[in-house]
Design an enzyme around this catalytic site. Structure first.
Site, mmCIF file in Angstrom:
data_model
loop_
_atom_site.group_PDB
_atom_site.id
_atom_site.type_symbol
_atom_site.label_atom_id
_atom_site.label_comp_id
_atom_site.label_asym_id
_atom_site.label_seq_id
_atom_site.Cartn_x
_atom_site.Cartn_y
_atom_site.Cartn_z
ATOM 1 N N ASP A 5 -7.247 -12.204 6.623
ATOM 2 C CA ASP A 5 -7.412 -13.107 7.923
ATOM 3 C C ASP A 5 -7.341 -12.566 9.359
ATOM 4 O O ASP A 5 -7.860 -13.109 10.239
ATOM 5 C CB ASP A 5 -6.427 -14.268 7.882
ATOM 6 N N LYS A 16 3.282 -13.948 -0.412
ATOM 7 C CA LYS A 16 3.114 -15.221 -0.477
ATOM 8 C C LYS A 16 3.158 -16.442 -1.544
ATOM 9 O O LYS A 16 2.596 -17.487 -1.596
ATOM 10 C CB LYS A 16 1.820 -15.615 0.369
#
Length: 450
Positions: free
Chosen positions: A196, A160
């Site tokens: 997450d 990311k």
């Protein structure tokens, strides 16, 4: 809708390459199953692309967790600090603050990055008069981590857009604890590291006891699921553990890094991959997630504009720039009411192309639908693979991420495609998980602190 093949022949010819049929999807489920089994097995784990990391989370919330916990959520360009008060099994009070992480911090030294996080954490604790409370903290760190304990996670690789030095191959919990120590002006007890997806599963399981999968479809894509401890060979205590289950963090974004998805990838996928900061890595994710969907649409648009098959005679500098077609545009365009192309026209206007040409705007929507449908079909394949693996007949799937949360048709597409693959043999419910990385982190802290 009239037949797009007749209506937009040039666009259809390109979009057809992104279309997956049931045969493709069954094959993807089979190949992913094979990769997951390799990741779980001690002998094959080192060469597996889908790593199936053990999370060391062996218990789901009971709904009886109470008290105040901190959560730290780092998974993208922003990070959050949260104070979570578990009042009863219905009421959870959350207060939090979001901090932006600059490009310099993302790409600079790891020490500076963690010092910055500790500074924000200190400010937050002071604000809430809890500097010396030593409150249990759950640390959501949404990057691929190999865990060797509930509070010991080594970063395998940045994703990311992050590339801070000195963090890969380090225990990120220690880096956080060291940064807190360097300050010396507040105390917290970092009890767990999670990603997450695990947070999403925990958060959903607090209200849905049969939640067995957590999935993210946002900037990135990943999933975790409840596996039998006896099958998790990379966990040292896998045969002697008294706890029957273990949450496994699949890291399925890397599915296909070894070429097993090349049979469905298009030239546009290869181009997106080549231009990314991690070529030949996270192949499945690059076909699914929000970081890449908009770019795929832009590449298809560019080719059609060069052929003068769409927006004829119109040019724009914006559309030539990589990343300019944001994935949120897909959501806006597909949110247009049937027969209306208002959002589509507004999006193109923002990109410097003024048009009310109904056919062109309809074609643009068709391209967007093609890309988001493929994303949902691939995600459905992933979920069905995990459901088959667990061999359950009734479950809840907790889902989070901007694509699932905001795209007008994603939930429906997932449901339809999962039903098609499962042939009605499993009863499942897809639930938007409420703040998995925050609430879920606090719940893991609560389960650990217990």
């Amino acid at each position: 809708m009239s037949d797009p093949k007749q209506k937009y022949p040039e666009a259809y010819e390109i979009c057809e390459k992104f279309m997956l049929n049931k045969q493709h999807m069954d094959e993807i489920v089979n190949r992913l199953t094979k990769e997951i089994n390799m990741g779980l097995t001690r002998d094959t784990h080192p060469r597996a692309t889908v790593k199936c990391f053990v999370t060391y989370v062996q218990e789901l919330p009971t709904g009886n967790e109470r008290g105040k916990y901190l959560a730290l959520d780092l998974g993208g360009t922003n990070f959050r600090v949260l104070l979570v008060n578990l009042i009863n099994d219905r009421d959870i009070d959350i207060t939090g603050k979001t901090y932006a992480i600059s490009k310099e911090l993302q790409e600079g030294s790891g020490i500076k990055l963690f010092d910055f996080i500790a500074r924000c954490l200190a400010e937050f604790c002071k604000e809430h008069k809890m500097e010396q409370s030593n409150t249990p903290l759950g640390f959501t760190f949404s990057f691929p981590c190999k865990q060797v304990g509930i509070d010991n996670g080594t970063l395998v690789a940045w994703t990311k857009g992050f590339k801070a030095e000195g963090v890969v191959n380090q225990n990120v919990v220690e880096l956080l604890r060291d940064a807190i120590k360097r300050r010396g002006d507040f105390k917290v007890n970092v009890v767990a590291i999670l990603n997450d997806t695990t947070g999403t599963l925990m958060s959903c399981a607090f209200n849905h006891r049969n939640c067995k999968i957590g999935m993210i479809v946002g900037t990135g894509s990943n999933a975790c699921y409840v596996e039998k401890t006896a099958n998790t060979q990379t966990f040292d205590g896998y045969l002697s553990s008294t706890k029957p289950n273990m949450i496994i963090n699949c890291e399925w974004g890397a599915f296909g890094d070894n070429g097993v998805l090349d049979f469905i990838r298009t030239s546009y996928d290869h181009e997106v991959d080549k231009q990314s900061i991690n070529p030949k890595k996270q192949i499945f994710e690059k076909c699914i997630s929000g970081m890449y969907m908009g770019e795929l649409v832009r590449l298809v648009l560019l080719e059609l504009m060069e052929k003068e098959a769409i927006f004829k005679g119109q040019t724009s500098q914006s559309i030539l720039i990589k990343g300019k077609f944001d994935t949120s545009f897909i959501t806006e365009i597909e949110s247009d009411q049937p027969g209306s192309h208002r959002n589509a026209a507004l999006v193109m206007d923002r990109l410097g192309i003024r048009t009310n040409n109904e056919k062109d705007l309809g074609c643009l929507r068709f391209i967007c639908e093609t890309i988001s449908t493929r994303s949902a079909r691939l995600a459905a394949c992933g979920l069905v693979c995990l459901i088959n693996k667990m061999n359950v007949k009734d479950l809840t799937v907790g889902i989070d991420g901007s694509v699932y949360r905001y795209h007008p048709n994603y939930h429906r597409l997932l449901t339809e495609n999962m039903n098609m693959l499962l042939k009605g043999s499993v009863k499942f419910e897809l639930v938007l998980s409420e703040d998995g990385s925050g609430r879920g982190a606090a719940l893991i802290a609560a389960v650990c602190a217990k």
